[in-house]
Design a protein around this motif. Structure first.
Motif, PDB file in Angstrom:
ATOM      1  N   GLY A 149      -9.425   9.167  17.040  1.00 40.17           N
ATOM      2  CA  GLY A 149      -9.235   8.810  15.637  1.00 40.17           C
ATOM      3  C   GLY A 149      -9.057   7.313  15.810  1.00 40.17           C
ATOM      4  N   ILE A 150      -7.557   7.856  15.022  1.00 41.98           N
ATOM      5  CA  ILE A 150      -6.762   6.378  14.863  1.00 41.98           C
ATOM      6  C   ILE A 150      -5.112   6.476  14.935  1.00 41.98           C
ATOM      7  CG2 ILE A 150      -7.805   4.860  12.032  1.00 41.98           C
ATOM      8  CD1 ILE A 150      -7.233   8.157  11.832  1.00 41.98           C
ATOM      9  N   ALA A 151      -5.427   7.112  15.965  1.00 43.21           N
ATOM     10  CA  ALA A 151      -4.080   6.765  16.733  1.00 43.21           C
ATOM     11  C   ALA A 151      -2.953   5.619  16.590  1.00 43.21           C
ATOM     12  CB  ALA A 151      -3.768   7.024  18.371  1.00 43.21           C
ATOM     13  N   VAL A 152      -3.614   4.138  16.623  1.00 39.82           N
ATOM     14  CA  VAL A 152      -2.681   3.407  16.484  1.00 39.82           C
ATOM     15  C   VAL A 152      -2.333   2.987  15.431  1.00 39.82           C
ATOM     16  CG1 VAL A 152      -2.926   0.671  16.126  1.00 39.82           C
ATOM     17  CG2 VAL A 152      -4.270   1.695  17.949  1.00 39.82           C
ATOM     18  N   VAL A 153      -3.221   3.623  13.997  1.00 38.18           N
ATOM     19  CA  VAL A 153      -2.443   3.404  12.403  1.00 38.18           C
ATOM     20  C   VAL A 153      -1.684   4.217  11.959  1.00 38.18           C
ATOM     21  CG1 VAL A 153      -4.549   1.542  11.976  1.00 38.18           C
ATOM     22  CG2 VAL A 153      -4.244   4.879  11.003  1.00 38.18           C
ATOM     23  N   SER A 154      -1.423   5.501  13.160  1.00 42.86           N
ATOM     24  CA  SER A 154      -0.559   6.476  12.081  1.00 42.86           C
ATOM     25  C   SER A 154       1.269   6.118  12.971  1.00 42.86           C
ATOM     26  CB  SER A 154      -1.043   7.483  13.577  1.00 42.86           C
ATOM     27  OG  SER A 154      -0.313   7.330  14.845  1.00 42.86           O
ATOM     28  N   GLN A 155       1.058   5.139  13.607  1.00 41.52           N
ATOM     29  CA  GLN A 155       2.452   4.434  13.999  1.00 41.52           C
ATOM     30  C   GLN A 155       2.828   3.492  13.281  1.00 41.52           C
ATOM     31  OE1 GLN A 155       4.064   5.676  16.412  1.00 41.52           O
ATOM     32  NE2 GLN A 155       2.627   8.065  16.531  1.00 41.52           N
ATOM     33  N   ALA A 156       2.337   2.228  12.535  1.00 39.56           N
ATOM     34  CA  ALA A 156       2.039   1.463  11.232  1.00 39.56           C
ATOM     35  C   ALA A 156       2.640   1.162  10.232  1.00 39.56           C
ATOM     36  CB  ALA A 156       0.836   0.493  12.069  1.00 39.56           C
ATOM     37  N   GLN A 157       4.150   1.011  10.195  1.00 36.57           N
ATOM     38  CA  GLN A 157       5.189   1.321   9.126  1.00 36.57           C
ATOM     39  C   GLN A 157       3.992  -0.261   7.998  1.00 36.57           C
ATOM     40  OE1 GLN A 157       7.020   3.399   8.019  1.00 36.57           O
ATOM     41  NE2 GLN A 157       5.468   5.270   9.912  1.00 36.57           N
ATOM     42  N   VAL A 158       3.294   0.210   7.677  1.00 38.25           N
ATOM     43  CA  VAL A 158       2.676  -0.519   6.346  1.00 38.25           C
ATOM     44  C   VAL A 158       3.511  -0.211   5.342  1.00 38.25           C
ATOM     45  CG1 VAL A 158       0.057  -1.347   5.188  1.00 38.25           C
ATOM     46  CG2 VAL A 158       0.815  -0.926   8.147  1.00 38.25           C
ATOM     47  N   PRO A 159       3.509  -1.410   4.540  1.00 42.93           N
ATOM     48  CA  PRO A 159       4.557  -0.575   3.573  1.00 42.93           C
ATOM     49  C   PRO A 159       2.719  -0.435   2.404  1.00 42.93           C
ATOM     50  CG  PRO A 159       4.275  -3.538   3.309  1.00 42.93           C
ATOM     51  CD  PRO A 159       4.245  -2.638   4.232  1.00 42.93           C
ATOM     52  N   ASP A 160       3.504   0.915   1.921  1.00 40.38           N
ATOM     53  CA  ASP A 160       2.578   1.891   1.117  1.00 40.38           C
ATOM     54  C   ASP A 160       2.281   1.044  -0.497  1.00 40.38           C
ATOM     55  OD1 ASP A 160       1.507   4.117  -0.353  1.00 40.38           O
ATOM     56  OD2 ASP A 160       3.016   5.580   0.109  1.00 40.38           O
ATOM     57  N   LEU A 161       1.434   0.478  -0.352  1.00 39.53           N
ATOM     58  CA  LEU A 161       0.786   0.353  -1.969  1.00 39.53           C
ATOM     59  C   LEU A 161      -0.851   0.404  -2.687  1.00 39.53           C
ATOM     60  CD1 LEU A 161       1.660  -3.695  -1.322  1.00 39.53           C
ATOM     61  CD2 LEU A 161       3.127  -2.323  -2.762  1.00 39.53           C
ATOM     62  N   LEU A 162      -0.542   2.212  -2.023  1.00 36.44           N
ATOM     63  CA  LEU A 162      -1.630   2.752  -2.392  1.00 36.44           C
ATOM     64  C   LEU A 162      -1.209   3.219  -3.814  1.00 36.44           C
ATOM     65  CD1 LEU A 162      -3.073   4.457   0.819  1.00 36.44           C
ATOM     66  CD2 LEU A 162      -4.243   2.140  -0.525  1.00 36.44           C
TER      67      LEU A 162
END
Length: 396
Positions: free
Chosen positions: A21-34
């Motif tokens: 799936g999205i194993a990559v994005v599960s690690q990225a600490q993107v600021p939560d602006l949702l």
């Protein structure tokens, strides 16, 4: 025989990619602006501590009870930066190392609203109507793999790996607020039509250990590859109360329902916008300079986001946040200058997103006639950079 083996290798890695799936994005600490994106309310300069007590068109967004205190037809427009981020992915697809850097992004309109006392067009009628458009959630993250390829294992790599996640949530709200006869209790409610655009894409080419694209089957990753828009409907309601014993002390409480957003797949969608319970308190102090109408307000606010439902791409869980801040209003006879300072925080919602916290500050200008005001706000998030927005208000 060689052709059969090549097809088997290709199909096996396609299955691995789909399962991962999205194993990559599960690690990225993107600021939560949702959930934590602020459209530009003046209160945000004080850490959002007074969001639930605003008496302008932003009441549609935070607490429609505040509409009741709009005594003249009021229009507002806010413009701010829409943050983005860029990520570099190393390691392997299954165990990535991700470094994310924030970017300010471009300036866009984030809020347009109007509030109209009903008595201005219907005599002896009580209450105030409000309508507003607000951007309430954004994400714009692009992740790149190394030029040499992102290893999958077994001698297979992903060359030109690229992942894009982009979301924008917009609320169109129609609200109503009014006070009791004494004027110390206000209540309000609103209908929200939420529009959301979602884009999630992964791409890249499967290559063997010699750098040759694998043939005999799907050689380009696209698991998943989605782009769609969806619409949902929600409700918001709230109260504001001023203490009878101390009119300078006020409390506020609001509730927004979770909003179902149909569309997309189990891997790429963001199916439910979280509901929100918000509560706050504000205390005003007067008479700080002799002969001047100075005053300042101290506020505190807490919010709980619940009922969100996302996917592997856009995970959602319950979140708790708070804001603390002050607003000092200087009286210069010919103008009023509010100065704001605050701190706000919202914890991370899930793996793949970082918390949003930092110091905010702002300044405003309102001429003595009170018809026009301009407010500038700055926010310095912990993850770096600076968010800026400007809000213009006109009262007829």
């Amino acid at each position: 025989m060689l052709e059969t083996r090549t097809l088997s290798i290709s199909f096996r890695w396609v299955v691995v990619l789909a399962a991962a799936g999205i194993a990559v994005v599960s690690q990225a600490q993107v600021p939560d602006l949702l959930s934590a994106f602020d459209a530009g309310a003046r209160s945000q300069g004080a850490g959002g501590a007074l969001n639930g007590a605003v008496g302008d068109t932003f009441a549609n967004l935070y607490n429609p009870a505040g509409l009741a205190y709009v005594d003249r037809t009021t229009v507002q427009i806010a413009r701010r930066n829409f943050p983005s981020s860029r990520s570099s992915v190393t390691g392997s697809y299954q165990s990535p190392n991700v470094r994310t850097s924030p970017r300010a992004g471009g300036q866009k309109i984030s809020h347009v609203g109007a509030a109209v006392p009903i008595k201005s067009f219907r005599k002896r009628a009580d209450g105030v109507l409000g309508v507003s458009y607000s951007v309430t959630g954004v994400m714009d993250d692009v992740a790149f793999g190394p030029a040499s390829g992102l290893p999958l294992g077994g001698g297979v790599s992903i060359r030109n790996f690229l992942e894009q996640r982009k979301v924008q949530t917009e609320f169109l709200t129609l609200g109503y607020g009014r006070t009791n006869q004494a004027g110390n209790l206000a209540w309000g409610f609103g209908l929200i039509v939420a529009n959301q655009s979602v884009r999630f894409q992964q791409s890249g080419t499967l290559v063997d250990n010699t750098g040759t694209p694998i043939s005999g089957g799907p050689a380009v990753i696209s698991f998943p590859n989605e782009s769609y828009r969806s619409t949902g409907v929600g409700l918001i309601a709230g109260l504001q109360y001023q203490s009878v014993q101390n009119p300078n002390l006020s409390y506020n409480l609001s509730f927004r329902s979770p909003i179902q957003m149909p569309g997309g797949s189990a891997a790429g969608n963001y199916s439910t916008i979280p509901g929100r319970i918000m509560a706050g308190v504000g205390l005003r102090y007067n008479g700080l300079r002799e002969g001047k109408d100075d005053y300042f307000v101290v506020g505190a606010n807490t919010q709980y986001l619940f009922g969100g439902n996302g996917s592997q791409s856009f995970q959602r869980r319950d979140q708790l946040g708070f804001g603390l801040g002050i607003e000092y209003n200087l009286d210069f006879n010919s103008a009023r200058i509010p100065i704001r300072l605050g701190y706000s925080a919202l914890d991370s919602d899930a793996l793949g997103f970082g918390e949003v916290l930092g110091v905010s500050y702002g300044i405003g200008y309102t001429p003595a006639h009170g018809r026009f005001s301009l407010d500038l706000t700055y926010f310095r998030p912990r993850y770096g950079g600076q968010d800026t927005w400007i809000t213009a208000t006109y009262r007829f």
